[in-house]
Design an enzyme around this catalytic site. Structure first.
Site, PDB file in Angstrom:
ATOM      1  N   HIS A 123       0.887  -1.178   0.000  1.00 54.06           N
ATOM      2  CA  HIS A 123       0.000   0.000   0.000  1.00 54.06           C
ATOM      3  C   HIS A 123       0.920   1.222   0.000  1.00 54.06           C
ATOM      4  O   HIS A 123       1.806   1.322   0.839  1.00 54.06           O
ATOM      5  CB  HIS A 123      -0.920  -0.014   1.224  1.00 54.06           C
ATOM      6  CG  HIS A 123      -0.203   0.065   2.541  1.00 54.06           C
ATOM      7  ND1 HIS A 123      -0.478  -0.758   3.589  1.00 54.06           N
ATOM      8  CD2 HIS A 123       0.796   0.879   2.973  1.00 54.06           C
ATOM      9  CE1 HIS A 123       0.320  -0.455   4.604  1.00 54.06           C
ATOM     10  NE2 HIS A 123       1.099   0.524   4.266  1.00 54.06           N
ATOM     11  N   HIS A 175      -1.853   4.567   9.729  1.00 52.92           N
ATOM     12  CA  HIS A 175      -0.622   5.369   9.764  1.00 52.92           C
ATOM     13  C   HIS A 175      -0.821   6.701  10.460  1.00 52.92           C
ATOM     14  O   HIS A 175      -0.083   7.657  10.215  1.00 52.92           O
ATOM     15  CB  HIS A 175      -0.112   5.643   8.349  1.00 52.92           C
ATOM     16  CG  HIS A 175       0.189   4.437   7.522  1.00 52.92           C
ATOM     17  ND1 HIS A 175      -0.784   3.623   6.998  1.00 52.92           N
ATOM     18  CD2 HIS A 175       1.363   3.906   7.114  1.00 52.92           C
ATOM     19  CE1 HIS A 175      -0.226   2.657   6.293  1.00 52.92           C
ATOM     20  NE2 HIS A 175       1.079   2.800   6.352  1.00 52.92           N
ATOM     21  N   HIS A 198      10.899  -1.477   2.899  1.00 44.83           N
ATOM     22  CA  HIS A 198      11.005  -0.026   2.709  1.00 44.83           C
ATOM     23  C   HIS A 198      11.296   0.671   4.031  1.00 44.83           C
ATOM     24  O   HIS A 198      10.956   0.173   5.093  1.00 44.83           O
ATOM     25  CB  HIS A 198       9.772   0.594   2.040  1.00 44.83           C
ATOM     26  CG  HIS A 198       8.455   0.527   2.773  1.00 44.83           C
ATOM     27  ND1 HIS A 198       7.849  -0.655   3.152  1.00 44.83           N
ATOM     28  CD2 HIS A 198       7.598   1.499   3.160  1.00 44.83           C
ATOM     29  CE1 HIS A 198       6.686  -0.398   3.726  1.00 44.83           C
ATOM     30  NE2 HIS A 198       6.501   0.908   3.761  1.00 44.83           N
ATOM     31  N   GLU A 238       5.729  -3.942   8.071  1.00 41.74           N
ATOM     32  CA  GLU A 238       4.335  -4.146   7.642  1.00 41.74           C
ATOM     33  C   GLU A 238       4.125  -5.548   7.077  1.00 41.74           C
ATOM     34  O   GLU A 238       2.985  -5.993   6.899  1.00 41.74           O
ATOM     35  CB  GLU A 238       3.945  -3.096   6.587  1.00 41.74           C
ATOM     36  CG  GLU A 238       3.871  -1.677   7.156  1.00 41.74           C
ATOM     37  CD  GLU A 238       3.661  -0.601   6.091  1.00 41.74           C
ATOM     38  OE1 GLU A 238       3.359   0.539   6.456  1.00 41.74           O
ATOM     39  OE2 GLU A 238       3.830  -0.887   4.883  1.00 41.74           O
TER      40      GLU A 238
HETATM   41  C1  DHB Z   1       5.207   4.800   1.293  1.00 45.58           C
HETATM   42  C2  DHB Z   1       5.015   3.466   1.683  1.00 45.58           C
HETATM   43  C3  DHB Z   1       4.137   3.142   2.711  1.00 45.58           C
HETATM   44  O1  DHB Z   1       3.912   1.871   3.174  1.00 45.58           O
HETATM   45  C4  DHB Z   1       3.416   4.135   3.350  1.00 45.58           C
HETATM   46  O2  DHB Z   1       2.538   3.786   4.292  1.00 45.58           O
HETATM   47  C5  DHB Z   1       3.610   5.473   2.985  1.00 45.58           C
HETATM   48  C6  DHB Z   1       4.506   5.799   1.967  1.00 45.58           C
HETATM   49  C7  DHB Z   1       6.123   5.167   0.174  1.00 45.58           C
HETATM   50  O3  DHB Z   1       6.913   4.346  -0.296  1.00 45.58           O
HETATM   51  O4  DHB Z   1       6.040   6.320  -0.297  1.00 45.58           O
HETATM   52 FE    FE Z   2       2.615   1.866   5.074  1.00 43.65          FE
END
Ligand code: DHB
Ligand code: FE
Length: 280
Positions: free
Chosen positions: A12, A59, A193, A240
């Site tokens: 997401h 979030h 990430h 996540e």
């Molecule tokens: C991004 C990824 C995420 O899981 C999120 O919640 C917000 C931003 C991103 O890669 O920009």
């Molecule tokens: Fe996220």
């Protein structure tokens, strides 16, 4: 009785919302990502779910650092998506299924998971964008929904092992619901990430591919990681992945891989997609 038709696990990322709003699905940057969902649309047309149980992490839209439940289950008639500050359009509200929600809450508490029940709940991009990826076009949602929010934001976080057990209990809960409903379980977030700090932009492809492989036939292998180990391997927001582990837990031990896709990067994130069905 309710039947779990399968699971869809997907990343997401707020930027997906902007790409949808601007119709960029076939743009060279986005095509390898959106193209992965065509097979999922075909699969959904075949398995015809009535309900989506969506495991995601809030979030900061509905829960903030002042009050952060470890596991929260929505029990509302409707869930509204609202502006979180990313500048993306908010999506049509989602219909709930309060009876199924309460059955899930009761079953999970019976199974010794201390759930926060939410009769009002805003849903953020972690919930809404995967829904828009699965049912594109904005013609309304063909399924009712049960949101399950997991704390992946404020430490201490629930361990992968605990999350897998929650998935097991959730599978039992859905399977013991006395209505002929077809249920798809969706897990959102990941893969690797990190959005902030000195490792911002961190992606770990070998680790992601290992996870996408192990989660199919050997999900217990992923439950051996601690949260600090997951942060190290997948990045601070890569944790996540626990939402994928919960979704995997609802299925039988033996599963069939229906479809997968992996593309890096989308925004700062390794975008993964996996569709599984119980084999039995
Ligand atoms: C991004 C990824 C995420 O899981 C999120 O919640 C917000 C931003 C991103 O890669 O920009
Ligand atoms: Fe996220």
């Amino acid at each position: 009785m309710a039947k779990i038709v399968g699971t869809v696990t997907t990343s997401h990322i707020p930027a997906i919302g902007r790409a949808i709003a601007k119709n960029l699905q076939t743009d060279p940057y986005w095509k390898p990502f959106f193209g992965g969902f065509e097979a999922v649309h075909g699969w959904l047309a075949k398995v015809k779910p009535d309900v989506a149980v969506v495991i995601y992490n809030d979030h900061g839209l509905n829960f903030f650092l002042d009050k952060m439940p470890t596991f929260a289950v929505g029990a509302a008639r409707e869930y509204v998506n609202a502006d979180e500050g990313w500048g993306i359009p908010s999506l049509t509200p989602f219909r709930g299924d309060p009876d199924l929600s309460w059955h899930i809450i009761e079953s999970l508490i019976d199974a010794e998971f201390d759930i926060t029940s939410c009769q009002e709940m805003f849903v953020d991009h972690g919930f809404a964008l995967p829904m828009a990826l699965l049912w594109p076009g904005g013609a309304g949602w063909p399924v009712t929904t049960v949101p399950i929010s997991v704390n992946t934001v404020q430490h201490p976080l629930p361990s992968p092992k605990r999350c897998y057990k929650l998935g097991r209990a959730l599978g039992q809960a859905i399977g013991s619901y006395d209505e002929d409903l077809r249920v798809v379980v969706i897990g959102t977030g990941g893969l690797s990430h990190q959005l902030d700090g000195t490792r911002a932009g961190f992606i770990n492809k070998p680790f992601d591919l290992m996870c996408m492989d192990k989660i199919v036939a050997e999900p217990e292998a992923l439950t051996r990681y601690t949260i600090p180990e997951l942060v190290e391997q997948a990045g601070a927001q890569g944790v996540e992945l626990v939402n994928w582990i919960i979704a995997r837990g609802v299925l039988d031990d033996r599963v069939e891989k229906v479809h997968s896709n992996y593309h890096i990067p989308i925004s700062n994130t390794a975008a993964g997609l996996l569709v599984l069905e119980s084999r039995a």
